[in-house]
Design a protein around this motif. Structure first.
Motif, PDB file in Angstrom:
ATOM      1  N   VAL A 193     -13.567  12.092 127.040  1.00  0.00           N
ATOM      2  CA  VAL A 193     -13.332  13.497 127.396  1.00  0.00           C
ATOM      3  C   VAL A 193     -13.544  14.388 126.169  1.00  0.00           C
ATOM      4  O   VAL A 193     -14.261  15.390 126.234  1.00  0.00           O
ATOM      5  CB  VAL A 193     -11.912  13.700 127.976  1.00  0.00           C
ATOM      6  CG1 VAL A 193     -11.612  15.178 128.163  1.00  0.00           C
ATOM      7  CG2 VAL A 193     -11.762  12.955 129.292  1.00  0.00           C
ATOM      8  N   ILE A 194     -12.938  14.020 125.047  1.00  0.00           N
ATOM      9  CA  ILE A 194     -13.024  14.827 123.827  1.00  0.00           C
ATOM     10  C   ILE A 194     -14.454  14.893 123.292  1.00  0.00           C
ATOM     11  O   ILE A 194     -14.911  15.942 122.843  1.00  0.00           O
ATOM     12  CB  ILE A 194     -12.074  14.283 122.732  1.00  0.00           C
ATOM     13  CG1 ILE A 194     -10.616  14.404 123.179  1.00  0.00           C
ATOM     14  CG2 ILE A 194     -12.294  14.993 121.403  1.00  0.00           C
ATOM     15  CD1 ILE A 194     -10.118  15.807 123.373  1.00  0.00           C
ATOM     16  N   GLU A 195     -15.165  13.774 123.351  1.00  0.00           N
ATOM     17  CA  GLU A 195     -16.549  13.762 122.864  1.00  0.00           C
ATOM     18  C   GLU A 195     -17.450  14.649 123.715  1.00  0.00           C
ATOM     19  O   GLU A 195     -18.307  15.362 123.189  1.00  0.00           O
ATOM     20  CB  GLU A 195     -17.098  12.341 122.820  1.00  0.00           C
ATOM     21  CG  GLU A 195     -16.545  11.541 121.659  1.00  0.00           C
ATOM     22  CD  GLU A 195     -17.071  10.120 121.607  1.00  0.00           C
ATOM     23  OE1 GLU A 195     -17.719   9.648 122.574  1.00  0.00           O
ATOM     24  OE2 GLU A 195     -16.806   9.457 120.585  1.00  0.00           O
ATOM     25  N   LYS A 196     -17.275  14.601 125.038  1.00  0.00           N
ATOM     26  CA  LYS A 196     -18.117  15.411 125.933  1.00  0.00           C
ATOM     27  C   LYS A 196     -17.699  16.876 125.949  1.00  0.00           C
ATOM     28  O   LYS A 196     -18.532  17.770 126.083  1.00  0.00           O
ATOM     29  CB  LYS A 196     -18.071  14.861 127.359  1.00  0.00           C
ATOM     30  CG  LYS A 196     -18.832  13.577 127.543  1.00  0.00           C
ATOM     31  CD  LYS A 196     -18.826  13.158 129.001  1.00  0.00           C
ATOM     32  CE  LYS A 196     -19.659  11.908 129.200  1.00  0.00           C
ATOM     33  NZ  LYS A 196     -19.694  11.496 130.607  1.00  0.00           N
ATOM     34  N   PRO A 232     -15.225  18.954 123.653  1.00  0.00           N
ATOM     35  CA  PRO A 232     -14.299  19.108 122.522  1.00  0.00           C
ATOM     36  C   PRO A 232     -13.218  20.168 122.739  1.00  0.00           C
ATOM     37  O   PRO A 232     -12.112  20.056 122.209  1.00  0.00           O
ATOM     38  CB  PRO A 232     -15.194  19.495 121.349  1.00  0.00           C
ATOM     39  CG  PRO A 232     -16.576  19.164 121.765  1.00  0.00           C
ATOM     40  CD  PRO A 232     -16.612  19.137 123.264  1.00  0.00           C
ATOM     41  N   GLU A 233     -13.507  21.162 123.553  1.00  0.00           N
ATOM     42  CA  GLU A 233     -12.544  22.233 123.807  1.00  0.00           C
ATOM     43  C   GLU A 233     -11.291  21.739 124.543  1.00  0.00           C
ATOM     44  O   GLU A 233     -10.260  22.413 124.566  1.00  0.00           O
ATOM     45  CB  GLU A 233     -13.194  23.391 124.572  1.00  0.00           C
ATOM     46  CG  GLU A 233     -13.668  23.062 125.975  1.00  0.00           C
ATOM     47  CD  GLU A 233     -15.034  22.387 126.088  1.00  0.00           C
ATOM     48  OE1 GLU A 233     -15.538  22.300 127.218  1.00  0.00           O
ATOM     49  OE2 GLU A 233     -15.602  21.935 125.065  1.00  0.00           O
ATOM     50  N   THR A 234     -11.363  20.538 125.129  1.00  0.00           N
ATOM     51  CA  THR A 234     -10.212  20.004 125.858  1.00  0.00           C
ATOM     52  C   THR A 234      -9.089  19.544 124.933  1.00  0.00           C
ATOM     53  O   THR A 234      -7.967  19.323 125.398  1.00  0.00           O
ATOM     54  CB  THR A 234     -10.617  18.837 126.784  1.00  0.00           C
ATOM     55  OG1 THR A 234     -11.196  17.793 125.987  1.00  0.00           O
ATOM     56  CG2 THR A 234     -11.583  19.295 127.857  1.00  0.00           C
ATOM     57  N   ALA A 235      -9.359  19.417 123.646  1.00  0.00           N
ATOM     58  CA  ALA A 235      -8.307  19.008 122.701  1.00  0.00           C
ATOM     59  C   ALA A 235      -7.117  19.951 122.796  1.00  0.00           C
ATOM     60  O   ALA A 235      -5.962  19.522 122.705  1.00  0.00           O
ATOM     61  CB  ALA A 235      -8.863  18.971 121.282  1.00  0.00           C
ATOM     62  N   MET A 236      -7.380  21.223 123.011  1.00  0.00           N
ATOM     63  CA  MET A 236      -6.301  22.209 123.133  1.00  0.00           C
ATOM     64  C   MET A 236      -5.477  21.966 124.394  1.00  0.00           C
ATOM     65  O   MET A 236      -4.277  22.221 124.408  1.00  0.00           O
ATOM     66  CB  MET A 236      -6.876  23.625 123.110  1.00  0.00           C
ATOM     67  CG  MET A 236      -7.489  23.996 121.761  1.00  0.00           C
ATOM     68  SD  MET A 236      -8.217  25.645 121.739  1.00  0.00           S
ATOM     69  CE  MET A 236      -6.772  26.643 121.968  1.00  0.00           C
ATOM     70  N   CYS A 262      -2.588  12.120 121.312  1.00  0.00           N
ATOM     71  CA  CYS A 262      -3.372  10.888 121.174  1.00  0.00           C
ATOM     72  C   CYS A 262      -4.855  11.154 120.944  1.00  0.00           C
ATOM     73  O   CYS A 262      -5.637  10.214 120.884  1.00  0.00           O
ATOM     74  CB  CYS A 262      -3.218  10.034 122.428  1.00  0.00           C
ATOM     75  SG  CYS A 262      -1.516   9.681 122.832  1.00  0.00           S
ATOM     76  N   VAL A 263      -5.219  12.395 120.818  1.00  0.00           N
ATOM     77  CA  VAL A 263      -6.626  12.766 120.725  1.00  0.00           C
ATOM     78  C   VAL A 263      -7.325  12.052 119.575  1.00  0.00           C
ATOM     79  O   VAL A 263      -8.425  11.556 119.727  1.00  0.00           O
ATOM     80  CB  VAL A 263      -6.763  14.304 120.582  1.00  0.00           C
ATOM     81  CG1 VAL A 263      -8.182  14.704 120.302  1.00  0.00           C
ATOM     82  CG2 VAL A 263      -6.248  14.972 121.853  1.00  0.00           C
ATOM     83  N   GLY A 264      -6.689  11.957 118.425  1.00  0.00           N
ATOM     84  CA  GLY A 264      -7.334  11.345 117.267  1.00  0.00           C
ATOM     85  C   GLY A 264      -6.892   9.927 116.977  1.00  0.00           C
ATOM     86  O   GLY A 264      -7.331   9.327 116.012  1.00  0.00           O
ATOM     87  N   CYS A 265      -6.050   9.357 117.797  1.00  0.00           N
ATOM     88  CA  CYS A 265      -5.548   8.015 117.493  1.00  0.00           C
ATOM     89  C   CYS A 265      -6.471   6.936 118.052  1.00  0.00           C
ATOM     90  O   CYS A 265      -7.318   7.187 118.895  1.00  0.00           O
ATOM     91  CB  CYS A 265      -4.122   7.837 118.003  1.00  0.00           C
ATOM     92  SG  CYS A 265      -3.960   7.627 119.774  1.00  0.00           S
ATOM     93  N   LEU A 266      -6.276   5.731 117.584  1.00  0.00           N
ATOM     94  CA  LEU A 266      -7.102   4.598 117.998  1.00  0.00           C
ATOM     95  C   LEU A 266      -7.025   4.357 119.504  1.00  0.00           C
ATOM     96  O   LEU A 266      -8.020   3.995 120.137  1.00  0.00           O
ATOM     97  CB  LEU A 266      -6.659   3.338 117.244  1.00  0.00           C
ATOM     98  CG  LEU A 266      -7.455   2.070 117.508  1.00  0.00           C
ATOM     99  CD1 LEU A 266      -8.921   2.278 117.151  1.00  0.00           C
ATOM    100  CD2 LEU A 266      -6.878   0.917 116.717  1.00  0.00           C
ATOM    101  N   ALA A 267      -5.874   4.582 120.099  1.00  0.00           N
ATOM    102  CA  ALA A 267      -5.694   4.353 121.535  1.00  0.00           C
ATOM    103  C   ALA A 267      -6.613   5.241 122.376  1.00  0.00           C
ATOM    104  O   ALA A 267      -6.935   4.898 123.505  1.00  0.00           O
ATOM    105  CB  ALA A 267      -4.248   4.581 121.933  1.00  0.00           C
ATOM    106  N   ARG A 301      -7.080   5.637 129.276  1.00  0.00           N
ATOM    107  CA  ARG A 301      -7.609   6.605 130.243  1.00  0.00           C
ATOM    108  C   ARG A 301      -6.664   7.789 130.355  1.00  0.00           C
ATOM    109  O   ARG A 301      -5.485   7.708 130.004  1.00  0.00           O
ATOM    110  CB  ARG A 301      -7.781   5.940 131.606  1.00  0.00           C
ATOM    111  CG  ARG A 301      -8.828   4.835 131.593  1.00  0.00           C
ATOM    112  CD  ARG A 301      -8.864   4.105 132.885  1.00  0.00           C
ATOM    113  NE  ARG A 301      -7.567   3.439 133.066  1.00  0.00           N
ATOM    114  CZ  ARG A 301      -7.209   2.792 134.162  1.00  0.00           C
ATOM    115  NH1 ARG A 301      -8.019   2.709 135.182  1.00  0.00           N
ATOM    116  NH2 ARG A 301      -6.034   2.224 134.248  1.00  0.00           N
ATOM    117  N   VAL A 302      -7.178   8.888 130.837  1.00  0.00           N
ATOM    118  CA  VAL A 302      -6.390  10.104 131.006  1.00  0.00           C
ATOM    119  C   VAL A 302      -5.158   9.805 131.857  1.00  0.00           C
ATOM    120  O   VAL A 302      -4.052  10.218 131.519  1.00  0.00           O
ATOM    121  CB  VAL A 302      -7.244  11.246 131.625  1.00  0.00           C
ATOM    122  CG1 VAL A 302      -6.396  12.449 131.946  1.00  0.00           C
ATOM    123  CG2 VAL A 302      -8.385  11.626 130.676  1.00  0.00           C
TER     124      VAL A 302
END
Length: 64
Positions: A15-18, A20-24, A33-38, A43-44
């Motif tokens: 989701v974040i790769e496609k 990026p604005e969804t991080a907010m 969890c956006v930047g963590c290994l998990a 899945r969402v």
């Protein structure tokens, strides 16, 4: 009817790769969890369950 571009079965990383604005949006739901290994394999819908988040509301907000 418009099909959602983000689904609950997508991984957080996908989701974040496609979209990026969804991080907010994840941040709005206190999902850090956006930047963590998990994020690579969770899945969402999995992370929503862990955080007690309404999956339908989360997916709706991610798609908006």
């Amino acid at each position: 009817m418009t099909e959602d571009k983000i689904t609950e079965d997508m991984t957080i990383k996908e989701v974040i790769e496609k979209y990026p604005e969804t991080a907010m949006v994840f941040s709005k739901y206190n999902i850090g969890c956006v930047g963590c290994l998990a994020a690579s394999f969770e899945r969402v819908k999995d992370i929503a369950g862990v955080h007690g988040t309404d999956i339908k509301a989360l997916v709706k907000d991610l798609n908006e």
